[in-house]
Design a protein around this motif. Structure first.
Motif, PDB file in Angstrom:
ATOM      1  N   HIS A  83       5.991  25.674 -15.689  1.00  0.00           N
ATOM      2  CA  HIS A  83       5.568  24.283 -15.559  1.00  0.00           C
ATOM      3  C   HIS A  83       5.718  23.805 -14.026  1.00  0.00           C
ATOM      4  CE1 HIS A  83       4.949  20.132 -16.416  1.00  0.00           C
ATOM      5  NE2 HIS A  83       5.852  19.849 -15.645  1.00  0.00           N
ATOM      6  N   VAL A  84       4.741  23.458 -13.637  1.00  0.00           N
ATOM      7  CA  VAL A  84       4.855  22.927 -12.013  1.00  0.00           C
ATOM      8  C   VAL A  84       4.731  21.478 -11.882  1.00  0.00           C
ATOM      9  CG1 VAL A  84       3.782  23.306 -10.040  1.00  0.00           C
ATOM     10  CG2 VAL A  84       3.899  25.152 -11.349  1.00  0.00           C
ATOM     11  N   LYS A  85       5.597  20.941 -10.926  1.00  0.00           N
ATOM     12  CA  LYS A  85       5.630  19.385 -10.687  1.00  0.00           C
ATOM     13  C   LYS A  85       5.229  19.272  -9.092  1.00  0.00           C
ATOM     14  CE  LYS A  85       8.146  16.717 -12.801  1.00  0.00           C
ATOM     15  NZ  LYS A  85       7.678  15.696 -13.825  1.00  0.00           N
ATOM     16  N   VAL A  86       4.267  18.762  -8.764  1.00  0.00           N
ATOM     17  CA  VAL A  86       3.911  18.427  -7.209  1.00  0.00           C
ATOM     18  C   VAL A  86       3.800  17.116  -6.968  1.00  0.00           C
ATOM     19  CG1 VAL A  86       2.434  19.175  -5.365  1.00  0.00           C
ATOM     20  CG2 VAL A  86       2.880  20.838  -7.319  1.00  0.00           C
ATOM     21  N   PHE A  87       4.400  16.647  -5.788  1.00  0.00           N
ATOM     22  CA  PHE A  87       4.361  15.177  -5.474  1.00  0.00           C
ATOM     23  C   PHE A  87       3.426  15.146  -4.409  1.00  0.00           C
ATOM     24  CE2 PHE A  87       8.051  15.612  -7.971  1.00  0.00           C
ATOM     25  CZ  PHE A  87       8.360  14.145  -8.423  1.00  0.00           C
ATOM     26  N   GLY A  88       2.695  14.074  -4.368  1.00  0.00           N
ATOM     27  CA  GLY A  88       1.491  13.874  -3.234  1.00  0.00           C
ATOM     28  C   GLY A  88       1.442  12.445  -2.997  1.00  0.00           C
ATOM     29  N   TRP A  89       1.777  12.131  -1.676  1.00  0.00           N
ATOM     30  CA  TRP A  89       1.506  10.767  -1.231  1.00  0.00           C
ATOM     31  C   TRP A  89       0.131  10.477  -0.763  1.00  0.00           C
ATOM     32  CZ3 TRP A  89       5.701   7.656  -1.665  1.00  0.00           C
ATOM     33  CH2 TRP A  89       7.032   8.076  -1.613  1.00  0.00           C
ATOM     34  N   TYR A  90      -0.494   9.170  -1.051  1.00  0.00           N
ATOM     35  CA  TYR A  90      -1.470   8.634  -0.337  1.00  0.00           C
ATOM     36  C   TYR A  90      -1.771   7.121  -0.323  1.00  0.00           C
ATOM     37  CZ  TYR A  90      -2.823   7.384  -5.222  1.00  0.00           C
ATOM     38  OH  TYR A  90      -2.702   6.812  -6.632  1.00  0.00           O
ATOM     39  N   ASP A  91      -2.101   7.004   1.055  1.00  0.00           N
ATOM     40  CA  ASP A  91      -2.292   5.235   1.480  1.00  0.00           C
ATOM     41  C   ASP A  91      -3.684   5.039   0.565  1.00  0.00           C
ATOM     42  OD1 ASP A  91      -2.443   3.091   2.536  1.00  0.00           O
ATOM     43  OD2 ASP A  91      -3.033   3.657   4.608  1.00  0.00           O
ATOM     44  N   ASN A  92      -3.400   4.225  -0.218  1.00  0.00           N
ATOM     45  CA  ASN A  92      -4.527   4.155  -1.161  1.00  0.00           C
ATOM     46  C   ASN A  92      -5.573   3.061  -0.653  1.00  0.00           C
ATOM     47  OD1 ASN A  92      -2.044   2.645  -2.175  1.00  0.00           O
ATOM     48  ND2 ASN A  92      -3.737   1.007  -2.491  1.00  0.00           N
ATOM     49  N   GLU A  93      -5.201   2.471   0.458  1.00  0.00           N
ATOM     50  CA  GLU A  93      -6.060   1.389   0.995  1.00  0.00           C
ATOM     51  C   GLU A  93      -6.838   2.085   2.135  1.00  0.00           C
ATOM     52  OE1 GLU A  93      -4.966  -3.021   0.027  1.00  0.00           O
ATOM     53  OE2 GLU A  93      -4.124  -2.069   2.081  1.00  0.00           O
ATOM     54  N   SER A 105       7.450   5.874   1.037  1.00  0.00           N
ATOM     55  CA  SER A 105       6.352   5.567   0.935  1.00  0.00           C
ATOM     56  C   SER A 105       5.717   4.611   2.555  1.00  0.00           C
ATOM     57  CB  SER A 105       6.268   4.491   0.037  1.00  0.00           C
ATOM     58  OG  SER A 105       6.878   3.319   0.095  1.00  0.00           O
ATOM     59  N   VAL A 106       6.758   3.926   3.067  1.00  0.00           N
ATOM     60  CA  VAL A 106       6.242   3.255   4.304  1.00  0.00           C
ATOM     61  C   VAL A 106       5.931   4.188   5.393  1.00  0.00           C
ATOM     62  CG1 VAL A 106       8.653   3.040   5.437  1.00  0.00           C
ATOM     63  CG2 VAL A 106       6.997   1.315   5.722  1.00  0.00           C
ATOM     64  N   ASP A 107       6.529   5.311   5.492  1.00  0.00           N
ATOM     65  CA  ASP A 107       6.190   6.512   6.463  1.00  0.00           C
ATOM     66  C   ASP A 107       4.777   6.901   6.221  1.00  0.00           C
ATOM     67  OD1 ASP A 107       8.869   6.302   7.083  1.00  0.00           O
ATOM     68  OD2 ASP A 107       9.187   8.123   5.751  1.00  0.00           O
ATOM     69  N   MET A 108       3.959   6.750   5.002  1.00  0.00           N
ATOM     70  CA  MET A 108       2.854   7.303   4.808  1.00  0.00           C
ATOM     71  C   MET A 108       1.769   5.939   5.163  1.00  0.00           C
ATOM     72  SD  MET A 108       2.886  10.307   4.070  1.00  0.00           S
ATOM     73  CE  MET A 108       4.483  10.947   4.477  1.00  0.00           C
ATOM     74  N   THR A 117       0.767  -1.091   0.072  1.00  0.00           N
ATOM     75  CA  THR A 117       0.074   0.026  -0.044  1.00  0.00           C
ATOM     76  C   THR A 117       0.971   1.144   0.063  1.00  0.00           C
ATOM     77  OG1 THR A 117      -1.834   0.905   1.043  1.00  0.00           O
ATOM     78  CG2 THR A 117      -0.259   0.355   2.510  1.00  0.00           C
ATOM     79  N   VAL A 118       0.359   2.333  -0.323  1.00  0.00           N
ATOM     80  CA  VAL A 118       0.924   3.797  -0.235  1.00  0.00           C
ATOM     81  C   VAL A 118       1.148   3.940  -1.677  1.00  0.00           C
ATOM     82  CG1 VAL A 118       2.435   5.457   0.331  1.00  0.00           C
ATOM     83  CG2 VAL A 118       1.684   3.819   2.031  1.00  0.00           C
ATOM     84  N   SER A 119       0.878   5.008  -2.459  1.00  0.00           N
ATOM     85  CA  SER A 119       0.899   5.358  -3.696  1.00  0.00           C
ATOM     86  C   SER A 119       1.457   6.877  -3.911  1.00  0.00           C
ATOM     87  CB  SER A 119      -0.237   5.109  -4.644  1.00  0.00           C
ATOM     88  OG  SER A 119      -0.879   3.658  -4.423  1.00  0.00           O
ATOM     89  N   LEU A 120       1.913   7.260  -4.846  1.00  0.00           N
ATOM     90  CA  LEU A 120       2.309   8.652  -5.070  1.00  0.00           C
ATOM     91  C   LEU A 120       1.896   9.359  -6.359  1.00  0.00           C
ATOM     92  CD1 LEU A 120       4.351  10.781  -4.293  1.00  0.00           C
ATOM     93  CD2 LEU A 120       6.241   9.454  -5.698  1.00  0.00           C
ATOM     94  N   ILE A 121       1.432  10.397  -6.139  1.00  0.00           N
ATOM     95  CA  ILE A 121       0.814  11.261  -7.427  1.00  0.00           C
ATOM     96  C   ILE A 121       1.870  11.959  -7.835  1.00  0.00           C
ATOM     97  CG2 ILE A 121      -0.860  12.978  -8.310  1.00  0.00           C
ATOM     98  CD1 ILE A 121      -2.975  11.306  -7.055  1.00  0.00           C
ATOM     99  N   ILE A 122       2.440  12.016  -9.192  1.00  0.00           N
ATOM    100  CA  ILE A 122       3.182  13.131  -9.643  1.00  0.00           C
ATOM    101  C   ILE A 122       2.292  14.106 -10.548  1.00  0.00           C
ATOM    102  CG2 ILE A 122       5.497  13.688 -11.083  1.00  0.00           C
ATOM    103  CD1 ILE A 122       6.209  10.764 -10.310  1.00  0.00           C
TER     104      ILE A 122
END
Length: 415
Positions: free
Chosen positions: A386-396, A334-337, A282-287
């Motif tokens: 151009h902007v690049k933003v990273f966002g973590w999410y625990d998808n479960e 990722s495991v932190d999230m 689990t845990v995913s990342l949006i770029i």
């Protein structure tokens, strides 16, 4: 808690079990009725065993109460399918697979969360062979929530008026009791993405987007096999039958299309999205990539830069999106999230911006005159950032199931 409410959960897979966990940790429902649709293990004790522990999130009692928590899951009546789980009554139904045959009415269930992933078409009526979401309504529920996006077999046909996709914190307030009966809570990626886009669209500085797109680096899901398997009949994407724990797998995502349903203003941007599944639980990342027409300061610096973008997310996390958007300047992995209770966590140390210029030819005037005196096309140079933003999410659990649970509690509270 005021009036005692009963929640129905259809399906006890990843999201079904974690939905129960979420509500056990809150004082929003007094009783639960879970439909597995089939016998589980050798007895009700097998169901209790499954509910009380999880390979990703650990033991239920420790999740609820920390290291000092004690197990409190027991069988009350095998015959009646009754469990007692941390002071709550949980009734387990193990017979009907078709939603219209599940005795919700007899058990006092008003709201059902369907977590099977099987019934996804809001157009199907209660008598559709094999079952449908509306079968829950025919069986006595007032509202059914789908823990997935709608997927209709009828192409280019609007969803029925009584159905709507809602994401908590984005458009959940649009729910109308008596008018909306079939609700989709979207997907984990759509939930996180919507909460990344909302702060940008709500600010004058960043709402005028030229283009946008995202990639999600996504944990495996139960739809992927542990080992390679034979593709099903008619399967077009052969990668989906490959081992989810052995390879990264490029796949599609409906997040962009779903985003337009909860944030219609996104449709004009032409949003693109793709997904890469990776071998983590689990845990995913949006770029997120967004391009803006950027204003400039008198000394030639772009108004949209790393500091202004991070400032927007920091402000949102402390204001209108508090508890939903979190802002972090730490160096996370990722495991932190895992289990992090936020729709999305902005990894601010990785925010990047770059401003360039686009030369745009100005067309002739309405009378066909030249754009310049010397006959050459007239060029306007426009700054583009151009902007690049990273966002973590625990998808479960942390990102998706908690938002689904909040949406469920909100709807139950206004019925």
């Amino acid at each position: 808690m005021g009036t005692q409410r009963v929640l129905g959960i259809n399906g006890l897979g990843r999201i079904g079990k974690l939905t129960l966990w979420h509500h056990l940790g809150n004082d929003d429902f007094h009783r639960f009725v879970i439909n597995t649709g089939r016998p589980v293990g050798t007895s009700l004790e097998s169901v209790a065993h499954y509910i009380s522990r999880d390979s990703t999130y650990g033991l239920l009692h420790r999740w609820l109460s920390g290291q000092k928590g004690k197990p409190a899951c027991s069988v009350v009546s095998e015959k009646d399918g009754l469990l007692s789980i941390h002071g709550r009554e949980v009734k387990v139904l193990r017979e009907a697979r078709n939603p219209r045959d599940i005795p919700w009415r007899d058990n006092g269930v008003g709201v059902v969360v369907d977590c099977t992933g099987t019934f996804v078409d809001p157009h199907d009526d209660p008598d559709t062979p094999g079952g449908s979401l509306r079968g829950h309504i025919a069986a006595g529920a007032r509202v059914v929530l789908l823990s997935a996006p709608f997927k209709s077999r009828q192409k280019n046909v609007p969803d029925p008026e009584d159905s709507k996709m809602m994401i908590y914190g984005i458009n959940h307030y649009q729910f109308e009791p008596g008018s909306h009966t079939v609700i989709s809570a979207g997907s984990c990626t759509t939930t996180a993405l919507a909460h990344m886009m909302r702060p940008l669209l709500d600010r004058d500085l960043t709402r005028r987007m030229i283009t946008a797109g995202m990639s999600t680096i996504h944990a495996v899901t139960a739809s992927q096999p542990v080992l390679d398997s034979v593709p099903g009949s008619g399967a077009k994407d052969l990668r989906k039958s490959r081992s989810g724990m052995a390879s990264m797998v490029v796949t599609s995502t409906g997040a962009a299309k779903a985003l337009e349903q909860v944030m219609p203003e996104v449709a004009r941007i032409g949003f693109m999205a793709e997904s890469v599944r990776i071998p983590t639980a689990t845990v995913s990342l949006i770029i997120l990539n967004v391009t803006f027409q950027s204003g400039m300061t008198p000394d030639g610096k772009p108004l949209i830069d790393r500091e202004s973008i991070n400032g927007i997310y920091r402000q949102a996390s402390e204001g209108e999106a508090a508890g939903l958007v979190k802002y972090s300047e730490e160096q996370n992995v990722s495991v932190d999230m895992k289990g992090e209770d936020a729709a999305v966590v902005i990894e601010a140390v990785e925010t990047h911006t770059r401003t360039g210029f686009v030369d745009v030819e100005i067309p002739p005037d309405a009378n066909g005159g030249k754009a310049s005196r010397d006959g050459e096309p007239r060029i306007c140079r426009i700054p583009v950032t151009h902007v690049k933003v990273f966002g973590w999410y625990d998808n479960e659990l942390g990102s998706y199931t908690h938002r689904l649970g909040q949406l469920t509690s909100f709807i139950a509270g206004v019925l």
